[in-house]
Scaffold this active site. Structure first.
Site, PDB file in Angstrom:
ATOM      1  N   SER A   4       0.927  -1.178   0.061  1.00 12.39           N
ATOM      2  CA  SER A   4      -0.058  -0.119  -0.164  1.00 12.39           C
ATOM      3  C   SER A   4       0.918   1.198  -0.214  1.00 12.39           C
ATOM      4  O   SER A   4       1.919   1.366   0.626  1.00 12.39           O
ATOM      5  CB  SER A   4      -0.942  -0.046   1.292  1.00 12.39           C
ATOM      6  OG  SER A   4      -1.361   1.378   1.404  1.00 12.39           O
TER       7      SER A   4
ATOM      8  N   TYR B 217      -2.191  -0.773  10.097  1.00 12.37           N
ATOM      9  CA  TYR B 217      -2.446  -1.126   8.772  1.00 12.37           C
ATOM     10  C   TYR B 217      -1.112  -0.709   7.944  1.00 12.37           C
ATOM     11  O   TYR B 217      -0.622  -1.745   7.305  1.00 12.37           O
ATOM     12  CB  TYR B 217      -3.583  -0.350   8.215  1.00 12.37           C
ATOM     13  CG  TYR B 217      -3.522  -0.759   6.822  1.00 12.37           C
ATOM     14  CD1 TYR B 217      -4.284  -2.104   6.313  1.00 12.37           C
ATOM     15  CD2 TYR B 217      -3.188   0.139   5.417  1.00 12.37           C
ATOM     16  CE1 TYR B 217      -4.480  -2.382   4.784  1.00 12.37           C
ATOM     17  CE2 TYR B 217      -3.095  -0.215   4.156  1.00 12.37           C
ATOM     18  CZ  TYR B 217      -3.975  -1.226   3.808  1.00 12.37           C
ATOM     19  OH  TYR B 217      -4.097  -1.527   2.617  1.00 12.37           O
TER      20      TYR B 217
END
Length: 248
Positions: free
Chosen positions: A140, A154
């Site tokens: 990401s 995350y």
């Protein structure tokens, strides 16, 4: 051509979209995810639209590590080998640390990193035996820097995943096994469907098409889409923290 492609987390979001893109390009697919009903529906759709493509499915919770190895081996037997594994399964739960949501942060860490480690192990076991293969880690853009609030855990897991992939890439750099890390920006999917007013968000179809294009190029790393996320990623990595924080 990487004909036989295994995708985890294929029952929704980016996994679902990439499966459709790869099938349209004529690839045989091994698809796994927790929701078997969604996998059934996806296989039926793909077989109707692409009758020449083989589609194998298997339910899989990637946090069941023994099952990861068993399912990957089953797919190898069904398709006669695996040419590419896309480690895509993940989750976006998370809350600021110290606010009573350790269970959510732990689940995110276990799914996005420990379960990814199991997928790496299972994929590389196959690739080492075959002496070829392409391992793809879906990280990401948030992995570029430590992130605040709900993204803290995350982002840390996605940074860990990217570091894991880089370590394997260094080790295998002189072998027929390739390792790619993709860093998606904001692509509309189930993981962020409730997000509003998110800058540079693109639709799932466009995002998955660009992901597949980047994966097929087999570069070491790729931000997707390259604009604006490649320069934003560079800024996140290199700006002093007070300035980088303005981008978070």
């Amino acid at each position: 051509m990487r004909q036989r492609i295994l995708i985890t987390g294929a029952s929704s979001g980016l996994g679902w979209g990439m499966a459709r893109e790869f099938a349209a390009r004529g690839h045989d697919l091994a698809l796994c995810a927790r929701r078997s009903d969604r996998l059934d529906a996806l296989r039926q759709e793909l077989e109707v639209e692409n009758p020449a493509v083989r589609v194998a499915i298997h339910p899989l919770d990637v946090c069941d590590h023994d099952a990861v190895f068993a399912v990957f081996r089953t797919f190898r037997e069904q398709l006669g080998g695996i040419d590419r594994v896309i480690v895509n399964a993940g989750m976006g739960k998370g809350q600021p640390l110290g606010t009573g949501y350790f269970h959510a942060n732990r689940q995110t860490a276990e799914t996005n990193f420990v379960a990814a480690l199991a997928q790496f192990e299972a994929a590389l076991e196959i690739f080492r035996e075959q002496n070829h293969g392409h391992l793809v880690a879906v990280s990401s853009i948030s992995a570029m820097r430590g992130m605040p609030r709900n993204l803290t855990t995350y982002a840390a897991t996605k940074a860990g995943l990217a570091a894991l992939a880089e370590g394997v890439r260094v080790e295998l750099r002189n072998t027929p096994i390739r390792v790619t890390t993709v860093f998606p920006g904001f692509i509309r999917s189930e993981i962020n469907e409730k997000a509003e007013k998110t800058p540079f968000m693109i639709d799932a179809e466009t995002g998955c098409r660009l992901l597949v294009r980047a994966i097929d190029r087999e570069k070491e790393t790729a931000s997707v889409p390259a604009w604006p996320w490649a320069p934003i990623g560079w800024l996140l990595r290199n700006l002093p923290l007070p300035l980088a924080a303005r981008l978070m």
